[in-house]
Design an enzyme around this catalytic site. Structure first.
Site, PDB file in Angstrom:
ATOM      1  N   LYS A  52       0.832  -1.207   0.000  1.00  0.00           N
ATOM      2  CA  LYS A  52       0.000   0.000   0.000  1.00  0.00           C
ATOM      3  C   LYS A  52       0.862   1.251   0.000  1.00  0.00           C
ATOM      4  CE  LYS A  52      -3.811  -2.278   2.393  1.00  0.00           C
ATOM      5  NZ  LYS A  52      -4.531  -2.494   3.662  1.00  0.00           N
ATOM      6  N   GLN A  96      -4.354  -1.570   9.827  1.00  0.00           N
ATOM      7  CA  GLN A  96      -4.340  -2.896   9.217  1.00  0.00           C
ATOM      8  C   GLN A  96      -4.915  -3.934  10.177  1.00  0.00           C
ATOM      9  OE1 GLN A  96      -3.399  -3.677   6.025  1.00  0.00           O
ATOM     10  NE2 GLN A  96      -4.134  -5.736   6.460  1.00  0.00           N
ATOM     11  N   ASP A 119     -11.193   3.111   4.585  1.00  0.00           N
ATOM     12  CA  ASP A 119     -11.668   1.730   4.443  1.00  0.00           C
ATOM     13  C   ASP A 119     -13.192   1.683   4.330  1.00  0.00           C
ATOM     14  OD1 ASP A 119      -9.640  -0.165   4.224  1.00  0.00           O
ATOM     15  OD2 ASP A 119      -9.238  -0.166   6.376  1.00  0.00           O
TER      16      ASP A 119
END
Length: 297
Positions: A52, A96, A119
């Site tokens: 990422k 994460q 997200d």
């Protein structure tokens, strides 16, 4: 001839357009910033976060990475989130998952500023998605929609079956597919581990999206001739390879390919799209925060 849906190619095109959006923002004095937070020593999580950050560098997003020891007190993670919430250079925050057992995952999601929740997991953003007024679409479901769009697979009036009911993929994707919007208007059935006779549901579907996390759960005998098959699953199974394993999806690719009209491979299908849509959401967050108009793909 079955069409192979190339997620790498579609994601590359999207990243190229996102780079242009970043240039527009930079010219206006704004550099989009994405903060990733890792509280794990899981190699897969470490690799994913690293990828990422590489993606951010590629398109010009400022990547900020914070690592917290897995056995650190949960307060350290929440203090980090508070600091990033208050940082004007950070437009998106991604913690994460999974987090360690002593940390409340739902509390972590709620702690992130909804305007920086790229997200799309915060309850406020989930509510907006269900209401048809999404601030951020979760990355994997949005990526699936973009793949369907890129390959001109019409969802309007189609019978779609989503196999899986997770908060990350199954539930939001089902909501997106039923909405009165582009890449929506599908008649959508959600199946899961308690579904009786799964094959009876999938075999009549125009579109099957497998996101159950079960290796090769769906094979060609369970599909309608010409169906579109989107395989979200990524599973390690033992194999006679140098690594001792191979990656497979939730679909038995070879048997499904002989029946499907279009299908995503694993890897190289949905995975690259998930990462691309994270960049998309980060740039959208920066645009919204600074009220600078851009044309996202």
């Amino acid at each position: 001839m079955t069409e192979i849906i190339d997620g790498n190619a579609v994601a590359s095109e999207i990243r190229s357009e996102i780079s242009g959006c970043v240039e527009t923002l930079t010219e206006a004095g704004v550099t989009p910033g994405l903060a990733t937070v890792l509280m794990s020593d899981d190699p897969a999580s470490e690799t994913y976060v690293s990828m990422k950050q590489q993606d951010c560098e590629e398109v010009g997003i400022n990547g900020i990475h914070v690592e917290i020891e897995p056995d650190a007190p949960s307060e350290e993670l929440f203090e980090t989130i508070d600091r990033l919430n208050d940082d004007p250079e950070v437009h998106g925050i991604l913690v994460q998952l999974p987090v360690p057992d002593h940390v409340d995952k739902r509390a972590v999601i709620r702690a992130i500023d909804p305007a920086k929740d790229v997200d799309g997991f915060h309850p406020e953003n989930v509510g907006r998605l269900v209401a048809g007024d999404a601030r951020f679409k979760p990355c994997t479901p949005h990526g699936v929609q973009k793949l369907l769009e890129a390959y001109e697979i019409d969802t309007e009036g189609a019978d779609a079956v989503v196999v899986g009911r997770s908060d990350i993929v199954g539930k939001p994707l089902a909501n997106l597919l039923i909405q009165k919007a582009p890449q929506g208007n599908a008649t959508t059935t959600v199946c899961h581990s308690r579904t009786d006779d799964l094959a009876a549901k999938t075999s009549t579907a125009d579109i099957v999206i497998a996101a159950a996390g079960v290796p090769e759960l769906i094979d060609g005998s369970m599909l309608k001739e010409g169906a579109t098959v989107i395989d979200v699953g990524v599973n390690r199974v033992d194999a006679d390879t140098d690594k001792g394993y191979k990656l497979v999806g939730d679909v038995d690719y070879e048997s499904a390919k002989s029946v499907a009209g279009a299908i995503t491979p694993v890897p190289g299908g949905v995975g690259p799209m998930t990462r691309a849509m994270l960049l998309y959401n980060t740039v959208a967050a920066a645009s919204d925060h600074h009220d600078i108009e851009i044309e996202l793909p």
